[in-house]
Scaffold this motif. Structure first.
Motif, short mmCIF file in Angstrom:
data_model
loop_
_atom_site.label_atom_id
_atom_site.label_comp_id
_atom_site.label_asym_id
_atom_site.label_seq_id
_atom_site.Cartn_x
_atom_site.Cartn_y
_atom_site.Cartn_z
N MET A 1 0.84 -1.18 0.00
CA MET A 1 0.00 0.00 0.00
C MET A 1 0.89 1.25 0.00
SD MET A 1 -2.65 1.35 2.96
CE MET A 1 -1.53 1.20 4.33
N ILE A 2 0.54 2.21 -0.82
CA ILE A 2 1.26 3.48 -0.86
C ILE A 2 0.43 4.51 -0.12
CG2 ILE A 2 2.18 5.30 -2.35
CD1 ILE A 2 2.49 3.11 -4.53
N ARG A 3 1.09 5.22 0.78
CA ARG A 3 0.41 6.23 1.59
C ARG A 3 1.38 7.32 1.99
NH1 ARG A 3 2.46 5.68 6.47
NH2 ARG A 3 3.04 3.64 7.27
N ILE A 4 0.84 8.41 2.51
CA ILE A 4 1.66 9.51 2.99
C ILE A 4 2.45 9.04 4.22
CG2 ILE A 4 -0.02 10.59 4.54
CD1 ILE A 4 1.93 12.62 2.02
N ALA A 5 3.70 9.48 4.32
CA ALA A 5 4.56 9.08 5.44
C ALA A 5 4.22 9.87 6.70
CB ALA A 5 6.03 9.30 5.08
N LYS A 6 4.56 9.29 7.84
CA LYS A 6 4.35 9.94 9.14
C LYS A 6 5.71 10.28 9.74
CE LYS A 6 0.52 6.79 9.77
NZ LYS A 6 0.20 5.51 10.39
N SER A 7 5.76 11.36 10.53
CA SER A 7 7.04 11.81 11.09
C SER A 7 7.70 10.74 11.96
CB SER A 7 6.87 13.11 11.87
OG SER A 7 5.93 12.94 12.90
N GLU A 8 6.91 9.92 12.63
CA GLU A 8 7.51 8.88 13.48
C GLU A 8 8.14 7.74 12.68
OE1 GLU A 8 2.96 8.16 13.54
OE2 GLU A 8 4.28 9.90 13.68
N GLU A 9 8.00 7.78 11.36
CA GLU A 9 8.57 6.74 10.49
C GLU A 9 9.91 7.14 9.88
OE1 GLU A 9 4.46 4.66 8.96
OE2 GLU A 9 5.09 6.53 7.99
N ILE A 10 10.39 8.33 10.18
CA ILE A 10 11.63 8.80 9.56
C ILE A 10 12.80 7.87 9.83
CG2 ILE A 10 13.36 10.64 9.55
CD1 ILE A 10 11.10 12.65 9.69
N SER A 11 12.93 7.35 11.03
CA SER A 11 14.05 6.43 11.32
C SER A 11 13.99 5.19 10.43
CB SER A 11 14.04 6.03 12.79
OG SER A 11 14.35 7.14 13.59
N SER A 12 12.80 4.65 10.24
CA SER A 12 12.65 3.49 9.35
C SER A 12 12.98 3.85 7.90
CB SER A 12 11.22 2.95 9.42
OG SER A 12 10.93 2.48 10.70
N ILE A 13 12.57 5.03 7.48
CA ILE A 13 12.85 5.49 6.12
C ILE A 13 14.36 5.68 5.93
CG2 ILE A 13 12.49 7.39 4.49
CD1 ILE A 13 9.64 7.64 5.84
N LEU A 14 15.02 6.23 6.94
CA LEU A 14 16.48 6.39 6.87
C LEU A 14 17.19 5.05 6.82
CD1 LEU A 14 17.06 9.41 9.26
CD2 LEU A 14 17.65 9.31 6.82
N GLU A 15 16.71 4.07 7.58
CA GLU A 15 17.29 2.72 7.51
C GLU A 15 17.16 2.16 6.10
OE1 GLU A 15 15.78 0.03 10.49
OE2 GLU A 15 16.04 1.52 12.07
N PHE A 42 14.01 14.49 4.85
CA PHE A 42 12.76 13.76 5.05
C PHE A 42 11.81 14.51 5.99
CE2 PHE A 42 15.31 9.89 3.79
CZ PHE A 42 14.66 9.72 2.57
N GLU A 43 12.35 15.16 7.00
CA GLU A 43 11.50 15.96 7.89
C GLU A 43 10.80 17.07 7.10
OE1 GLU A 43 14.26 17.14 10.94
OE2 GLU A 43 13.93 15.30 12.10
N SER A 44 11.55 17.72 6.23
CA SER A 44 10.97 18.77 5.39
C SER A 44 9.92 18.20 4.45
CB SER A 44 12.08 19.46 4.60
OG SER A 44 11.55 20.40 3.71
N ASP A 45 10.20 17.03 3.86
CA ASP A 45 9.24 16.38 2.97
C ASP A 45 7.93 16.09 3.69
OD1 ASP A 45 11.22 16.31 0.97
OD2 ASP A 45 11.84 14.27 1.50
N ILE A 46 8.02 15.65 4.94
CA ILE A 46 6.82 15.32 5.71
C ILE A 46 6.03 16.58 6.03
CG2 ILE A 46 6.04 14.54 8.00
CD1 ILE A 46 7.96 12.18 7.69
N VAL A 47 6.70 17.64 6.43
CA VAL A 47 6.02 18.91 6.72
C VAL A 47 5.23 19.38 5.50
CG1 VAL A 47 6.41 21.36 7.18
CG2 VAL A 47 7.58 19.63 8.56
N LYS A 48 5.79 19.18 4.31
CA LYS A 48 5.15 19.62 3.06
C LYS A 48 4.19 18.57 2.48
CE LYS A 48 9.26 20.64 1.49
NZ LYS A 48 10.37 21.02 0.61
N ASN A 49 4.00 17.45 3.19
CA ASN A 49 3.13 16.35 2.72
C ASN A 49 3.55 15.83 1.35
OD1 ASN A 49 1.31 16.04 4.91
ND2 ASN A 49 0.37 17.98 4.31
N GLU A 50 4.87 15.68 1.16
CA GLU A 50 5.40 15.22 -0.13
C GLU A 50 6.03 13.83 -0.08
OE1 GLU A 50 6.58 19.64 -1.88
OE2 GLU A 50 8.17 18.37 -1.06
N LEU A 51 6.16 13.26 1.11
CA LEU A 51 6.84 11.98 1.27
C LEU A 51 5.81 10.85 1.38
CD1 LEU A 51 9.44 10.32 1.72
CD2 LEU A 51 9.28 10.91 4.14
#
Length: 166
Positions: A1-15, A42-51
């Motif tokens: 499933m493709i969905r908008i990312a959440k800020s608490e997922e940044i560590s997983s995305i970085l991994e 990635f934090e900036s991407d999440i703030v802008k709802n682009e990730l």
């Protein structure tokens, strides 16, 4: 499933992106490194709802950024579309353990459908000149190679810019 990312997922995305960087480096492709992609990006991407993330069985195994902002580096490219109604793809990644399963295709299909649904005229992106696999994927999807940009903190080699008119 493709969905908008959440800020608490940044560590997983970085991994995920670090695994991709290590995999590329092991294969002689020095596209990403310890400084890129960064947590701040990635934090900036999440703030802008682009990730966006590709999630499977509660695991994030892919990611893509869909933005309507043109980075300064892109302003030197002679784009096909001469409007401001374009989207830009950044940081497309699929975990190496899941590559070759069509996930990148699904992420690109998602981005292209998003662009069409929102009446964008084109999709623009760049890919590393030494990453022949990515170049082949984009050409096969109908993207046209237009010019080069440089990101010196990533590599001395150019990144090729591509555009798809919708």
């Amino acid at each position: 499933m493709i969905r908008i990312a959440k800020s608490e997922e940044i560590s997983s995305i970085l991994e995920l992106t670090r695994a991709c960087a290590e995999y590329m480096i092991a294969n002689g492709i020095y596209q990403w490194n310890d400084t890129y992609p960064s947590r701040e990006a990635f934090e900036s991407d999440i703030v802008k709802n682009e990730l966006y993330v590709f999630e499977q069985e509660n695991e994030i195994i892919g990611t893509i950024v869909i933005s309507d902002f043109m980075d300064e580096e892109y302003k030197t490219i002679n784009w096909i579309s001469n409007t401001n109604k374009n989207i830009y793809i950044h940081r497309l990644a699929v975990h190496p353990l899941h590559q070759g399963k069509g996930i990148a295709k699904k992420l690109m299909d998602f981005a292209e459908n998003y662009a069409r649904k929102n009446n964008y005229e084109s999709i623009r992106l760049d890919t590393f000149s030494k990453n022949e696999r990515n170049q082949k994927i984009y050409r096969k999807r109908g993207y046209k190679q237009l010019g080069n940009v440089y990101f010196p903190t990533q590599s001395e080699y150019p990144f090729y810019c591509y555009e798809l008119i919708l």
